[in-house]
Design a protein around this motif. Structure first.
Motif, PDB file in Angstrom:
ATOM      1  N   ASP A  12       0.852  -1.192   0.000  1.00 24.15           N
ATOM      2  CA  ASP A  12       0.000   0.000   0.000  1.00 24.15           C
ATOM      3  C   ASP A  12       0.886   1.239   0.000  1.00 24.15           C
ATOM      4  OD1 ASP A  12      -2.370   1.516   0.067  1.00 24.15           O
ATOM      5  OD2 ASP A  12      -3.300   0.077   1.448  1.00 24.15           O
ATOM      6  N   PHE A  13       0.250   2.393  -0.151  1.00 22.09           N
ATOM      7  CA  PHE A  13       0.982   3.662  -0.123  1.00 22.09           C
ATOM      8  C   PHE A  13       0.106   4.713   0.551  1.00 22.09           C
ATOM      9  CE2 PHE A  13      -1.571   3.744  -3.923  1.00 22.09           C
ATOM     10  CZ  PHE A  13      -2.067   5.038  -3.963  1.00 22.09           C
ATOM     11  N   ALA A  14       0.714   5.811   0.951  1.00 23.63           N
ATOM     12  CA  ALA A  14      -0.019   6.906   1.585  1.00 23.63           C
ATOM     13  C   ALA A  14       0.628   8.226   1.203  1.00 23.63           C
ATOM     14  CB  ALA A  14      -0.030   6.744   3.107  1.00 23.63           C
ATOM     15  N   LEU A 201       5.062   0.903   0.981  1.00 24.02           N
ATOM     16  CA  LEU A 201       5.555  -0.293   1.651  1.00 24.02           C
ATOM     17  C   LEU A 201       5.587  -1.446   0.665  1.00 24.02           C
ATOM     18  CD1 LEU A 201       6.529  -1.156   4.474  1.00 24.02           C
ATOM     19  CD2 LEU A 201       4.268  -2.137   4.853  1.00 24.02           C
ATOM     20  N   LEU A 202       6.787  -1.975   0.436  1.00 25.04           N
ATOM     21  CA  LEU A 202       6.991  -3.121  -0.440  1.00 25.04           C
ATOM     22  C   LEU A 202       7.284  -4.360   0.399  1.00 25.04           C
ATOM     23  CD1 LEU A 202       9.353  -1.468  -3.096  1.00 25.04           C
ATOM     24  CD2 LEU A 202       6.863  -1.653  -3.172  1.00 25.04           C
ATOM     25  N   SER A 203       6.984  -5.525  -0.155  1.00 26.55           N
ATOM     26  CA  SER A 203       7.164  -6.775   0.589  1.00 26.55           C
ATOM     27  C   SER A 203       7.663  -7.886  -0.319  1.00 26.55           C
ATOM     28  CB  SER A 203       5.837  -7.199   1.230  1.00 26.55           C
ATOM     29  OG  SER A 203       5.928  -8.496   1.794  1.00 26.55           O
ATOM     30  N   SER A 204       8.485  -8.761   0.251  1.00 25.99           N
ATOM     31  CA  SER A 204       8.898  -9.972  -0.467  1.00 25.99           C
ATOM     32  C   SER A 204       8.322 -11.215   0.219  1.00 25.99           C
ATOM     33  CB  SER A 204      10.431 -10.069  -0.512  1.00 25.99           C
ATOM     34  OG  SER A 204      10.978 -10.127   0.799  1.00 25.99           O
ATOM     35  N   ARG A 214       0.028  -4.419  -6.141  1.00 22.22           N
ATOM     36  CA  ARG A 214       0.820  -4.678  -7.334  1.00 22.22           C
ATOM     37  C   ARG A 214       1.854  -5.747  -7.006  1.00 22.22           C
ATOM     38  NH1 ARG A 214      -2.520  -1.766  -9.103  1.00 22.22           N
ATOM     39  NH2 ARG A 214      -2.326   0.018 -10.508  1.00 22.22           N
ATOM     40  N   ARG A 215       2.344  -6.412  -8.054  1.00 24.44           N
ATOM     41  CA  ARG A 215       3.461  -7.331  -7.844  1.00 24.44           C
ATOM     42  C   ARG A 215       4.440  -7.184  -8.997  1.00 24.44           C
ATOM     43  NH1 ARG A 215       3.214 -12.231 -10.833  1.00 24.44           N
ATOM     44  NH2 ARG A 215       1.238 -12.525 -11.933  1.00 24.44           N
ATOM     45  N   GLN A 225       2.710  -5.168 -11.546  1.00 26.19           N
ATOM     46  CA  GLN A 225       1.420  -5.518 -12.129  1.00 26.19           C
ATOM     47  C   GLN A 225       0.437  -5.889 -11.031  1.00 26.19           C
ATOM     48  OE1 GLN A 225       2.295  -8.723 -14.776  1.00 26.19           O
ATOM     49  NE2 GLN A 225       3.298  -7.424 -16.287  1.00 26.19           N
ATOM     50  N   ARG A 226      -0.808  -5.897 -11.375  1.00 29.50           N
ATOM     51  CA  ARG A 226      -1.817  -6.321 -10.418  1.00 29.50           C
ATOM     52  C   ARG A 226      -1.622  -7.805 -10.114  1.00 29.50           C
ATOM     53  NH1 ARG A 226      -5.738  -2.983  -9.088  1.00 29.50           N
ATOM     54  NH2 ARG A 226      -6.153  -1.143 -10.353  1.00 29.50           N
ATOM     55  N   PRO A 227      -1.716  -8.202  -8.826  1.00 28.22           N
ATOM     56  CA  PRO A 227      -1.541  -9.608  -8.500  1.00 28.22           C
ATOM     57  C   PRO A 227      -2.690 -10.439  -9.015  1.00 28.22           C
ATOM     58  CG  PRO A 227      -2.286  -8.376  -6.583  1.00 28.22           C
ATOM     59  CD  PRO A 227      -1.997  -7.363  -7.662  1.00 28.22           C
ATOM     60  N   SER A 228      -2.402 -11.675  -9.403  1.00 25.87           N
ATOM     61  CA  SER A 228      -3.463 -12.552  -9.840  1.00 25.87           C
ATOM     62  C   SER A 228      -4.345 -12.931  -8.672  1.00 25.87           C
ATOM     63  CB  SER A 228      -2.862 -13.831 -10.458  1.00 25.87           C
ATOM     64  OG  SER A 228      -2.015 -14.456  -9.522  1.00 25.87           O
TER      65      SER A 228
END
Length: 232
Positions: A12-14, A201-204, A214-215, A225-228
């Protein structure tokens, strides 16, 4: 080269939205510029023309120090501005995601023209008591492209660091960089830059796949891209 690369997810983002008292309409901007006594009539007319053609609405924001008469341009005021916009964006992001600050393993902060010591990244680490082993980066002097560079840096680090989070904070500060002269090329920044910050916030973590916005696929040429849809 044999290291496995992991998919990276944008959770997400803010974006920080300042208080209404800091709203800077075109009229407010021109009045503040005139009250400084630093500009000729031609420079004031030039700034007004830039504002009219910029596409800015009447609800942009400026720091308190630049709205005061006389303007309060010092390091303390600039640090207060940076803390307000950075922490405001990060607070909202943490509420949205519910992520524990101790789980953040990477921090990237970028601001082109304001680079104090201790750094902006250090301010974030101290404020949120991020873990001592965090990998932190403070990018400066790179212009508007630094936001993209910061996200790309965080993504690359996450691709080789499984089950981790990366916090990216992008901001700009005008408190110490307001130009009070009649050089037209330098007057443009006064007109086009405003106050604000964004936090991402990015995550692995594979467990975040379903809730991410997104992924990034492992293929070099694939953007976020949008996650499946996950099927349970």
């Amino acid at each position: 080269m044999r290291r496995p690369t992991h998919e990276v997810y944008l959770l997400d983002f803010a974006c920080y939205k300042p208080e209404p008292t800091l709203m800077c309409s075109s009229e407010t901007f021109m009045k503040s510029s005139e009250l400084t006594g630093s500009f000729s009539e031609e420079s004031l007319a030039f700034q007004k023309k830039i504002l009219e053609r910029s596409g800015y609405g009447e609800k942009t924001y400026a720091s308190k120090s630049l709205l005061e008469v006389p303007m309060n341009k010092n390091v303390e005021a600039a640090r207060n501005e940076a803390e307000m916009v950075m922490f405001g964006a990060i607070d909202e992001l943490l509420v949205k995601t519910g992520v524990n600050c101790k789980d953040i393993g990477i921090l990237v902060v970028n601001c082109s023209v304001f680079n104090p010591t201790p750094s902006l990244a250090a301010m974030v680490i101290n404020r949120y008591r991020l873990r001592g082993s965090i990998s932190s980066y403070n990018l400066g002097g790179m212009g508007c492209s630094a936001g993209l560079v910061a996200v790309d840096l965080a993504k690359r680090l996450l691709q080789v660091r499984n089950e981790s989070y990366a916090l990216v904070v992008s901001m700009e500060s005008m408190t110490l960089n307001w130009y009070g002269g009649n050089n037209r090329s330098m007057l443009i920044t006064n007109c086009l830059f405003r106050m604000g910050a964004a936090a991402v916030l990015l995550s692995s973590r594979s467990s975040d796949r379903c809730r991410s916005k997104r992924r990034h696929q492992k293929s070099w040429h694939c953007p976020l891209q949008r996650p499946s849809v996950c099927r349970r």
